[in-house]
Every structure is written in structure tokens, then in C-alpha cells.
Design an enzyme around this catalytic site. Structure first.
Site, PDB file in Angstrom:
ATOM      1  N   ASP A   1       0.855  -1.187   0.000  1.00 35.29           N
ATOM      2  CA  ASP A   1       0.000   0.000   0.000  1.00 35.29           C
ATOM      3  C   ASP A   1       0.894   1.241   0.000  1.00 35.29           C
ATOM      4  OD1 ASP A   1      -2.368   1.469   0.059  1.00 35.29           O
ATOM      5  OD2 ASP A   1      -2.507   1.435   2.240  1.00 35.29           O
TER       6      ASP A   1
ATOM      7  N   LYS B   1      -0.814  -0.812  -4.571  1.00 33.11           N
ATOM      8  CA  LYS B   1      -1.460   0.462  -4.880  1.00 33.11           C
ATOM      9  C   LYS B   1      -0.857   1.031  -6.158  1.00 33.11           C
ATOM     10  CE  LYS B   1      -2.091   3.522  -1.682  1.00 33.11           C
ATOM     11  NZ  LYS B   1      -1.883   4.560  -0.660  1.00 33.11           N
TER      12      LYS B   1
END
Length: 182
Positions: free
Chosen positions: A98, A138
Site C-alpha cells: 500500500d 497500490k
């Protein structure tokens, strides 16, 4: 909601949605969480899955999460990579990321720098994952989006893009979900 449920950040809900849709996480797996701080993804995993082998790595120190392994460092430098491979001693099931660079306010620069992180994480995943492993990362929608997708399809048999409803509406973030190494 994250404070009520005791998560370190609302990012946990993004992983929950990703897992509900793509079934990445399950009991008994081994996984590394790249760029883990403040640790809500690792925290969610630790709370909800049994017999897992979890390693979290970030440039910043985090509060401990159970007896999971935490490394302060950059997953791209040799010392950190050696610690990761020593910890697992075999290929692993899942690589999560992330990560995003600190934003500059210039959306084009932010997209490019986060794309570079994603590509580095993808190559890391290629080297550490089992053949049936999964990679979640991400990405920011922008000028480099097609490059990432093209590269992921060279490495993985299955590539999907997903924007969780828990992401802010105005955010350019999405997640690439890749499975099964070529």
C-alpha cells in the site's frame, strides 16, 4: 470507523474489500507487507487469519503486531532483502503493498514516483512468490497506468484493477491484483 474498531488507519478497509473480492488471504499463508506503516493491513491480517507467517517492512518504526516480524528498512536494499529471505527461508504466498511516495502536490510527479514503487514491488514479488502466489499493490491512475498493466501481464497470468469503495472518491488510487506467476 477505524478508531472504533481499533485499526491504525482506514486503509484496513481497502484490504478487507480487496480480499472479499479476490480471496487473496487465508489461514496458513506466508506474506510480506511492503511499506506497512502505520500497520493497519498487517493488523487486519494478524487479527483475522490463523497460522500465518507475516513480515512487515517500512522505513518507519511501527508498534508491534502480535509476534509478527517487523523490519525497519527499504525492501529494495540488500540488507533488508536478506532479512526477508532469511525469515521465510522459502518462496511465499502473498506480497502486499500500500506504498506511495510522499506527495508533492504535482499529480504527474506523484503518479510517476508511485508507479516506480509499484514496479519495484512487482519485481520483488516475482522473485519471492510461489508460482501460485498473489501480488496486491497500490497504483495511481495516470500517464503510467498502462505501463504497469503491461508489465504485470508479462509477469503474472492474471491481472485485475480494483478501486475499493473505501478509497476516497477524489483519489486517483486503485489497486492492481495479480495472481499466478508466468
Amino acid at each position: 470507523q477505524s478508531k472504533i474498531e481499533g485499526y491504525r488507519s482506514r486503509a484496513a478497509y481497502k484490504l478487507i474489500e480487496i480480499n472479499e473480492k479476490f480471496k487473496i488471504l487465508k489461514n496458513g499463508i506466508s506474506l510480506v507487507d511492503l511499506g506497512a506503516a502505520p500497520g493497519s493491513w498487517s493488523q487486519y491480517i494478524w487479527r483475522n487469519f490463523k497460522n500465518i507467517k507475516l513480515l512487515s517492512i517500512d522505513l518507519k518504526k511501527m508498534e508491534e503486531i502480535g509476534n509478527s516480524c517487523q523490519i525497519i528498512g527499504n525492501f529494495n536494499d540488500n540488507e533488508s532483502r536478506n532479512k526477508i529471505t532469511d525469515y521465510f527461508r522459502s518462496k511465499i504466498d502473498v506480497v502486499l503493498s500500500d506504498m506511495a511516495e510522499n506527495t508533492t502536490g504535482n499529480k504527474n510527479i506523484d503518479v510517476i514516483s508511485t508507479t516506480e514503487l509499484c514496479v519495484e514491488a512487482m519485481y520483488f514479488a516475482k522473485n519471492i512468490l510461489r508460482d501460485n502466489g498473489s501480488f496486491v499493490c497500490k497504483i495511481f491512475m495516470g500517464s503510467t497506468f498502462n505501463e504497469i498493466i503491461k508489465e504485470s501481464k508479462l509477469i503474472f497470468k492474471q491481472t485485475k484493477v480494483f478501486k475499493p469503495s473505501s478509497s476516497r472518491k477524489d483519489s486517483k488510487e486503485s489497486f492492481i491484483i495479480c495472481k499466478f506467476l508466468r
